[in-house]
Scaffold this motif. Structure first.
Motif, PDB file in Angstrom:
ATOM      1  N   ARG A 280       0.825  -1.212   0.000  1.00  8.74           N
ATOM      2  CA  ARG A 280       0.000   0.000   0.000  1.00  8.74           C
ATOM      3  C   ARG A 280       0.856   1.256   0.000  1.00  8.74           C
ATOM      4  O   ARG A 280       0.495   2.275  -0.594  1.00  8.74           O
ATOM      5  CB  ARG A 280      -0.937  -0.002   1.215  1.00  8.74           C
ATOM      6  N   GLU A 281       1.991   1.196   0.680  1.00 10.86           N
ATOM      7  CA  GLU A 281       2.871   2.356   0.754  1.00 10.86           C
ATOM      8  C   GLU A 281       3.735   2.488  -0.495  1.00 10.86           C
ATOM      9  O   GLU A 281       4.063   3.602  -0.918  1.00 10.86           O
ATOM     10  CB  GLU A 281       3.761   2.252   1.997  1.00 10.86           C
ATOM     11  N   LEU A 282       4.094   1.352  -1.073  1.00 11.46           N
ATOM     12  CA  LEU A 282       4.998   1.368  -2.227  1.00 11.46           C
ATOM     13  C   LEU A 282       4.301   1.773  -3.521  1.00 11.46           C
ATOM     14  O   LEU A 282       4.871   2.497  -4.348  1.00 11.46           O
ATOM     15  CB  LEU A 282       5.627  -0.016  -2.414  1.00 11.46           C
ATOM     16  N   LEU A 283       3.077   1.283  -3.721  1.00  9.13           N
ATOM     17  CA  LEU A 283       2.417   1.481  -5.009  1.00  9.13           C
ATOM     18  C   LEU A 283       2.295   2.950  -5.417  1.00  9.13           C
ATOM     19  O   LEU A 283       2.633   3.300  -6.559  1.00  9.13           O
ATOM     20  CB  LEU A 283       1.043   0.811  -5.001  1.00  9.13           C
ATOM     21  N   PRO A 284       1.840   3.853  -4.530  1.00 12.53           N
ATOM     22  CA  PRO A 284       1.759   5.261  -4.939  1.00 12.53           C
ATOM     23  C   PRO A 284       3.130   5.838  -5.302  1.00 12.53           C
ATOM     24  O   PRO A 284       3.258   6.599  -6.266  1.00 12.53           O
ATOM     25  CB  PRO A 284       1.177   5.952  -3.707  1.00 12.53           C
ATOM     26  N   PHE A 285       4.151   5.458  -4.550  1.00 14.21           N
ATOM     27  CA  PHE A 285       5.493   5.958  -4.841  1.00 14.21           C
ATOM     28  C   PHE A 285       5.989   5.431  -6.183  1.00 14.21           C
ATOM     29  O   PHE A 285       6.562   6.178  -6.994  1.00 14.21           O
ATOM     30  CB  PHE A 285       6.454   5.549  -3.731  1.00 14.21           C
ATOM     31  N   MET A 286       5.758   4.138  -6.436  1.00 14.87           N
ATOM     32  CA  MET A 286       6.190   3.553  -7.705  1.00 14.87           C
ATOM     33  C   MET A 286       5.489   4.225  -8.878  1.00 14.87           C
ATOM     34  O   MET A 286       6.112   4.505  -9.911  1.00 14.87           O
ATOM     35  CB  MET A 286       5.921   2.049  -7.695  1.00 14.87           C
ATOM     36  N   GLN A 287       4.198   4.509  -8.715  1.00 16.26           N
ATOM     37  CA  GLN A 287       3.469   5.176  -9.783  1.00 16.26           C
ATOM     38  C   GLN A 287       3.994   6.586 -10.003  1.00 16.26           C
ATOM     39  O   GLN A 287       4.130   7.050 -11.149  1.00 16.26           O
ATOM     40  CB  GLN A 287       1.969   5.237  -9.444  1.00 16.26           C
ATOM     41  N   GLU A 288       4.322   7.248  -8.905  1.00 20.55           N
ATOM     42  CA  GLU A 288       4.886   8.601  -9.009  1.00 20.55           C
ATOM     43  C   GLU A 288       6.204   8.577  -9.766  1.00 20.55           C
ATOM     44  O   GLU A 288       6.458   9.439 -10.625  1.00 20.55           O
ATOM     45  CB  GLU A 288       5.101   9.164  -7.599  1.00 20.55           C
ATOM     46  N   MET A 289       7.041   7.581  -9.491  1.00 18.50           N
ATOM     47  CA  MET A 289       8.328   7.475 -10.170  1.00 18.50           C
ATOM     48  C   MET A 289       8.138   7.177 -11.665  1.00 18.50           C
ATOM     49  O   MET A 289       8.854   7.705 -12.515  1.00 18.50           O
ATOM     50  CB  MET A 289       9.174   6.377  -9.519  1.00 18.50           C
ATOM     51  N   ILE A 290       7.157   6.325 -11.971  1.00 15.87           N
ATOM     52  CA  ILE A 290       6.885   5.990 -13.384  1.00 15.87           C
ATOM     53  C   ILE A 290       6.395   7.212 -14.149  1.00 15.87           C
ATOM     54  O   ILE A 290       6.732   7.415 -15.324  1.00 15.87           O
ATOM     55  CB  ILE A 290       5.860   4.851 -13.462  1.00 15.87           C
ATOM     56  N   ASP A 291       5.595   8.063 -13.480  1.00  9.67           N
ATOM     57  CA  ASP A 291       4.985   9.205 -14.135  1.00  9.67           C
ATOM     58  C   ASP A 291       5.939  10.403 -14.297  1.00  9.67           C
ATOM     59  O   ASP A 291       5.588  11.376 -14.972  1.00  9.67           O
ATOM     60  CB  ASP A 291       3.752   9.667 -13.350  1.00  9.67           C
ATOM     61  N   ARG A 292       7.092  10.324 -13.683  1.00 12.37           N
ATOM     62  CA  ARG A 292       8.033  11.451 -13.819  1.00 12.37           C
ATOM     63  C   ARG A 292       8.461  11.629 -15.264  1.00 12.37           C
ATOM     64  O   ARG A 292       8.632  10.621 -15.978  1.00 12.37           O
ATOM     65  CB  ARG A 292       9.290  11.199 -12.968  1.00 12.37           C
ATOM     66  N   PRO A 293       8.635  12.853 -15.722  1.00 12.51           N
ATOM     67  CA  PRO A 293       9.071  13.068 -17.121  1.00 12.51           C
ATOM     68  C   PRO A 293      10.360  12.333 -17.456  1.00 12.51           C
ATOM     69  O   PRO A 293      10.523  11.821 -18.567  1.00 12.51           O
ATOM     70  CB  PRO A 293       9.258  14.595 -17.189  1.00 12.51           C
ATOM     71  N   GLU A 294      11.284  12.257 -16.477  1.00 11.91           N
ATOM     72  CA  GLU A 294      12.572  11.606 -16.752  1.00 11.91           C
ATOM     73  C   GLU A 294      12.402  10.125 -17.053  1.00 11.91           C
ATOM     74  O   GLU A 294      13.241   9.516 -17.735  1.00 11.91           O
ATOM     75  CB  GLU A 294      13.515  11.753 -15.556  1.00 11.91           C
ATOM     76  N   ALA A 295      11.324   9.506 -16.497  1.00  9.86           N
ATOM     77  CA  ALA A 295      11.142   8.057 -16.678  1.00  9.86           C
ATOM     78  C   ALA A 295      10.875   7.683 -18.127  1.00  9.86           C
ATOM     79  O   ALA A 295      11.123   6.566 -18.556  1.00  9.86           O
ATOM     80  CB  ALA A 295       9.996   7.578 -15.797  1.00  9.86           C
ATOM     81  N   ALA A 296      10.353   8.625 -18.895  1.00  4.33           N
ATOM     82  CA  ALA A 296      10.028   8.347 -20.304  1.00  4.33           C
ATOM     83  C   ALA A 296      11.230   8.520 -21.216  1.00  4.33           C
ATOM     84  O   ALA A 296      11.176   8.181 -22.389  1.00  4.33           O
ATOM     85  CB  ALA A 296       8.897   9.260 -20.758  1.00  4.33           C
ATOM     86  N   GLU A 297      12.302   9.054 -20.700  1.00  5.48           N
ATOM     87  CA  GLU A 297      13.481   9.323 -21.544  1.00  5.48           C
ATOM     88  C   GLU A 297      14.315   8.058 -21.727  1.00  5.48           C
ATOM     89  O   GLU A 297      14.338   7.184 -20.910  1.00  5.48           O
ATOM     90  CB  GLU A 297      14.323  10.414 -20.878  1.00  5.48           C
TER      91      GLU A 297
END
Length: 297
Positions: A280-297
């Motif tokens: 429960r604590e990890l999922l929001p953080f993981m989604q936040e990291m995936i959604d960062r602009p840098e993650a798409a580069e």
């Protein structure tokens, strides 16, 4: 009747250079996956398969591994005084029984085959398991237990394998298979270490779990150095294959190579997600990291 698999060898003498500086003073096997060191997962797998005695082949600066599987009197006395029953029970659960572990030294880094040979007098004249501590396996049934079940049916030598993408076979030891001998189990006719791209006999890699007959020790004692100037276990297994059957087991589960950073981090996420509170604590953080602009580069 096949002799039972009572003993396992865990080669833990490696330097862990890919994790420097973390491994300068801490053995790589003691790096943690969630709340347990890597080595604990491997030992737990062995014990779940019925292993009675574990032989650790160690090197310099590995004393902390021995300490981890020993009593910690000061800590346990403090936990008792503070009535921390749950923590005490956890320590007792993971502590091996007296006399069920042995530690022997590999004085020089001469390869995996040499590390296994160092355990010869403790193993004696009986079949045994090998679990490479860089690899932890997430499965409902212990991977080694799955292998023991096949061994009890067929005897001989058993190697755990799993599929890898065709374009990555050149990075692994790959097996060549023949007849099926049981569920997800086949006779092995050859093993090729890191075959050139396009030449692999299958897409099944050797995963770091073995059941071998004791005759391997005699072969290792005369084994010439191979790749990297080291005594290679694969070379002696190929020699043993001329006289004894080898089988593969495509085990049910997934392995994580904790000898590299990506595998280590993946294992932390995979095992962490097993805990509902952590998930429960990890999922929001993981989604936040995936959604960062840098993650798409």
């Amino acid at each position: 009747m096949n002799k039972p698999i009572r003993k396992a060898v865990l080669p833990v003498a490696g330097l862990g250079t890919r994790f420097l500086p973390a491994t300068k003073a801490v053995p790589k096997e003691m790096l943690t996956i969630v709340d347990r060191p890597i080595i604990q997962y491997v030992v737990d797998e062995a014990r779940a398969a019925g292993i009675e005695h574990i032989v650790f082949v160690t090197g310099r600066n590995k004393q902390v591994i021995e300490d981890h599987f020993d009593m910690a009197y000061e800590l346990e006395d403090t936990l008792k005084a503070r009535n921390k029953k749950e923590a005490l029970e956890l320590l007792e659960q993971h502590r091996p029984q007296p006399g069920s572990t042995s530690f022997t030294r590999q004085q020089a880094p001469l390869g995996l085959g040499h590390a296994i040979w160092c355990a010869r007098d403790i193993i004696g004249d009986e079949p045994f398991a090998i679990l490479l501590p860089d690899v932890i396996i997430k499965s409902k049934v212990s991977c080694l237990k799955q292998m023991v079940d096949i061994y009890e049916q067929s005897g001989g030598n058993i190697i755990a394998v799993e599929e890898v993408p065709e374009n990555q076979t050149h990075n692994y030891g790959i097996v060549e298979l023949a007849d099926e001998i049981g569920k997800n189990a086949h006779k092995i006719t050859n093993m090729v270490e890191k075959p050139p791209q396009g030449t692999a006999p299958s897409n099944l890699q050797i995963t770091g779990r073995y059941i071998l007959q004791p005759e391997i020790f005699e072969l290792l004692s005369h084994q010439a150095t191979g790749a990297g100037g080291e005594i290679q276990l694969t070379d002696s297994m190929l020699a043993l294959m001329k006289n004894q059957p080898f089988a593969s087991l495509k085990f049910e589960g997934r392995s994580y190579d904790c000898g590299n950073k990506a595998g280590f981090l993946s294992a932390n996420i995979a095992f962490g997600m097993d805990d509902p509170k952590l998930a429960r604590e990890l999922l929001p953080f993981m989604q936040e990291m995936i959604d960062r602009p840098e993650a798409a580069e």
